[in-house]
Design a protein around this motif. Sequence first.
Motif, mmCIF file in Angstrom:
data_model
loop_
_atom_site.group_PDB
_atom_site.id
_atom_site.type_symbol
_atom_site.label_atom_id
_atom_site.label_comp_id
_atom_site.label_asym_id
_atom_site.label_seq_id
_atom_site.Cartn_x
_atom_site.Cartn_y
_atom_site.Cartn_z
ATOM 1 N N GLU B 206 -14.468 7.274 -20.891
ATOM 2 C CA GLU B 206 -13.460 8.270 -20.538
ATOM 3 C C GLU B 206 -12.828 7.936 -19.186
ATOM 4 N N ARG B 207 -13.661 7.497 -18.235
ATOM 5 C CA ARG B 207 -13.127 7.135 -16.918
ATOM 6 C C ARG B 207 -12.141 5.984 -17.033
ATOM 7 N N MET B 208 -12.461 5.052 -17.957
ATOM 8 C CA MET B 208 -11.636 3.847 -18.018
ATOM 9 C C MET B 208 -10.407 4.030 -18.913
ATOM 10 N N ASN B 209 -10.526 4.912 -19.890
ATOM 11 C CA ASN B 209 -9.559 5.082 -20.987
ATOM 12 C C ASN B 209 -10.157 4.390 -22.223
ATOM 13 N N PRO B 210 -10.386 5.165 -23.282
ATOM 14 C CA PRO B 210 -11.099 4.631 -24.454
ATOM 15 C C PRO B 210 -10.490 3.357 -25.030
ATOM 16 N N TRP B 211 -9.169 3.218 -24.981
ATOM 17 C CA TRP B 211 -8.550 2.026 -25.576
ATOM 18 C C TRP B 211 -8.888 0.791 -24.778
ATOM 19 N N MET B 212 -8.796 0.921 -23.438
ATOM 20 C CA MET B 212 -9.140 -0.198 -22.569
ATOM 21 C C MET B 212 -10.598 -0.589 -22.759
ATOM 22 N N TRP B 213 -11.435 0.436 -22.895
ATOM 23 C CA TRP B 213 -12.866 0.213 -23.104
ATOM 24 C C TRP B 213 -13.084 -0.624 -24.357
ATOM 25 N N LEU B 214 -12.413 -0.247 -25.430
ATOM 26 C CA LEU B 214 -12.580 -0.974 -26.687
ATOM 27 C C LEU B 214 -12.071 -2.404 -26.542
ATOM 28 N N LEU B 215 -10.948 -2.575 -25.826
ATOM 29 C CA LEU B 215 -10.378 -3.909 -25.655
ATOM 30 C C LEU B 215 -11.370 -4.817 -24.932
ATOM 31 N N ILE B 216 -11.941 -4.285 -23.839
ATOM 32 C CA ILE B 216 -12.877 -5.106 -23.066
ATOM 33 C C ILE B 216 -14.118 -5.422 -23.885
ATOM 34 N N GLN B 217 -14.604 -4.420 -24.629
ATOM 35 C CA GLN B 217 -15.866 -4.618 -25.346
ATOM 36 C C GLN B 217 -15.654 -5.180 -26.739
ATOM 37 N N PHE B 218 -14.443 -5.634 -27.053
ATOM 38 C CA PHE B 218 -14.162 -5.970 -28.442
ATOM 39 C C PHE B 218 -15.085 -7.054 -29.016
ATOM 40 N N PRO B 219 -15.331 -8.168 -28.279
ATOM 41 C CA PRO B 219 -16.250 -9.169 -28.846
ATOM 42 C C PRO B 219 -17.612 -8.580 -29.167
ATOM 43 N N ALA B 220 -18.108 -7.729 -28.251
ATOM 44 C CA ALA B 220 -19.402 -7.088 -28.498
ATOM 45 C C ALA B 220 -19.321 -6.202 -29.733
ATOM 46 N N PHE B 221 -18.185 -5.538 -29.917
ATOM 47 C CA PHE B 221 -18.009 -4.646 -31.056
ATOM 48 C C PHE B 221 -18.091 -5.428 -32.367
ATOM 49 N N VAL B 222 -17.411 -6.590 -32.392
ATOM 50 C CA VAL B 222 -17.432 -7.399 -33.616
ATOM 51 C C VAL B 222 -18.855 -7.866 -33.912
ATOM 52 N N ILE B 223 -19.515 -8.384 -32.872
ATOM 53 C CA ILE B 223 -20.892 -8.848 -33.071
ATOM 54 C C ILE B 223 -21.764 -7.697 -33.547
ATOM 55 N N GLN B 325 -27.598 -19.527 -45.824
ATOM 56 C CA GLN B 325 -26.372 -19.213 -45.089
ATOM 57 C C GLN B 325 -26.604 -18.054 -44.139
ATOM 58 N N LEU B 326 -27.342 -17.072 -44.644
ATOM 59 C CA LEU B 326 -27.630 -15.895 -43.836
ATOM 60 C C LEU B 326 -28.380 -16.266 -42.568
ATOM 61 N N MET B 327 -29.428 -17.080 -42.743
ATOM 62 C CA MET B 327 -30.244 -17.444 -41.579
ATOM 63 C C MET B 327 -29.446 -18.327 -40.621
ATOM 64 N N ASN B 328 -28.683 -19.287 -41.176
ATOM 65 C CA ASN B 328 -27.875 -20.146 -40.315
ATOM 66 C C ASN B 328 -26.879 -19.335 -39.516
ATOM 67 N N PHE B 329 -26.203 -18.411 -40.221
ATOM 68 C CA PHE B 329 -25.194 -17.622 -39.546
ATOM 69 C C PHE B 329 -25.821 -16.780 -38.439
ATOM 70 N N GLY B 330 -26.952 -16.164 -38.752
ATOM 71 C CA GLY B 330 -27.594 -15.297 -37.766
ATOM 72 C C GLY B 330 -28.044 -16.052 -36.534
ATOM 73 N N TRP B 331 -28.769 -17.151 -36.762
ATOM 74 C CA TRP B 331 -29.410 -17.830 -35.626
ATOM 75 C C TRP B 331 -28.470 -18.794 -34.929
ATOM 76 N N LYS B 332 -27.596 -19.465 -35.692
ATOM 77 C CA LYS B 332 -26.806 -20.538 -35.077
ATOM 78 C C LYS B 332 -25.406 -20.099 -34.685
ATOM 79 N N ARG B 333 -24.937 -18.959 -35.197
ATOM 80 C CA ARG B 333 -23.601 -18.495 -34.822
ATOM 81 C C ARG B 333 -23.654 -17.195 -34.038
ATOM 82 N N LEU B 334 -24.265 -16.190 -34.675
ATOM 83 C CA LEU B 334 -24.165 -14.848 -34.106
ATOM 84 C C LEU B 334 -24.926 -14.716 -32.792
ATOM 85 N N ILE B 335 -26.160 -15.205 -32.767
ATOM 86 C CA ILE B 335 -26.954 -15.047 -31.537
ATOM 87 C C ILE B 335 -26.367 -15.862 -30.393
ATOM 88 N N PRO B 336 -25.954 -17.131 -30.598
ATOM 89 C CA PRO B 336 -25.285 -17.829 -29.493
ATOM 90 C C PRO B 336 -24.016 -17.114 -29.042
#
Lengths: 166, 374
Positions: B206-223, B325-336
Amino acid sequence: MILDVILFYGAALVAIASGLFVISQRNPINSAFSLIITMCSLAVMFAMLGSGFIAVLQVVVYAGAIMVLFLFVIMLLNAKQEEGERMGGIGRAGIILGVILAIQSVMVVWKGSSILPANHRDTASVDVARGLFSDPRFLYPFEATSILILAAMVGAIVVARKEKGK
Amino acid sequence: METLLTPALKEIAIDAVIGVIKLAVIFNVLLLVFSLMTYIERRILGFMQFRRGPNRTGPWGILQPAADGIKLFFKEELMPEGANKFLFFAAPVVAIITAYVSLAVVPYGGPLVLPFYGPVSLFGRPINIQIADLDVGILFIFAITALGVYSIVFAGYASNNKYALIGGLRSSAQMFSYELALGMSWVSVIMAAGSFRLNDIVAAAERMNPWMWLLIQFPAFVIYMIAACAEVNRTPFDLPEGETELVAGFHVEYSSMKFALMQMAEYINMMTVCALASNMFLGGWLSPLPGVIPNSPLWFFAKMGLLLFVFIWLRATVPRFRYDQLMNFGWKRLIPAAAIWVVLFSGLTAVFGEKKTPPSTVAIIAPAAGQVSR
């Protein structure tokens, strides 16, 4: 506070009962389940002592992560039901030590009407962070421990990895 | 009676009464939402796959959940031969308890304000639409989710069935792998808000403005959304119940109400992760146009509903992963990717100060992080 006392004895009873189940069950999976319950009731105690952070860590690390590894090992190695065996000398010594420990803990609970000091206040997670990271006495051991754990992890992988061509 | 109630005891009693009322209301509302979810999901799936979906029971088929409930109630309870009776019984119980307990710390809205009435207070206290406002809110949910894995492990083991066992093992391995990425995606949010408390996170947005907050945190949101999808075993990641190879995974042997409980826990978990995302990334009950439209719990439910719709949408469109594929994606893409984002975000915060992590820098770096993870 009556509520605290009820909660404490409730959690303590569950912890002790499930602790007894851990060693009395013949099926290793049932033992593991009891151990999870023991750890969760210990977390309740931490929460009652006003440190919710430690309580949650207790659940995440012990009841969550470590016990799942235990279960994996039990299930993948297909551990059988324990056969009845005669108790050896170490077992007898363990019983004696356990009885002594039980007496001691009963005495502690009996004597201390209130274990927490009167001026006690809850530890917020921010306090934990400040204590760890702004006090150089704790910062250095904390970071050193984390590197140690990392080294141990890498070591475990190296030891467990199969050599190529074998 | 008056003499018996010391002020301290009175406080406790009032707390207890308010707590019980909140519990009753939220529990029942969630039950209702759950049963509606099963209906809406099938209708949307039907719509997306050019089918009709349930439309016979009551107007537009809206009584379908009730019919399903009655059917499950009267089905025969089966106990597979050679099953571990205690664990077979305990698994659905663990599932439903962990599902509901983690919803206790989710804030559904700020102080309760009714239209035409104003702020609501009970016994002279303002009412927050949240059961427990914990200092360790997010961590608490993390801990309870970690316990939720046991329901699947135990269900798989106790059934004395090879498909169930393999399903249980797979599922627990999957949930553990993705829990890491899930936890790491929270770090930047916690860092920006400076607190584990979900209310503080919404306040920071709320202090930052919800849209700005989402923009900054967007990569985290996708992950977070990817990991959460795997965590609740929804379709691209629903290997535990891959019908073609495992019949139905860990709950093959479950029937009647035990099966219903398992299913319910799955839906409640889905609601939990969506509620959490709505609070952490989308600003919870804050209105999308601050100052123009008032904040309201309705916004929270709208955002949660939107995310739930995304999950259903994914189920209708994306095929299932293969296990490797699931394990590769999780360990080698998502976690890095999550780790890189944590390092980047903390670096930016350290360089530019906590108050102004410039969103432009983030906007440049986020695609780069995406490149690296690919």
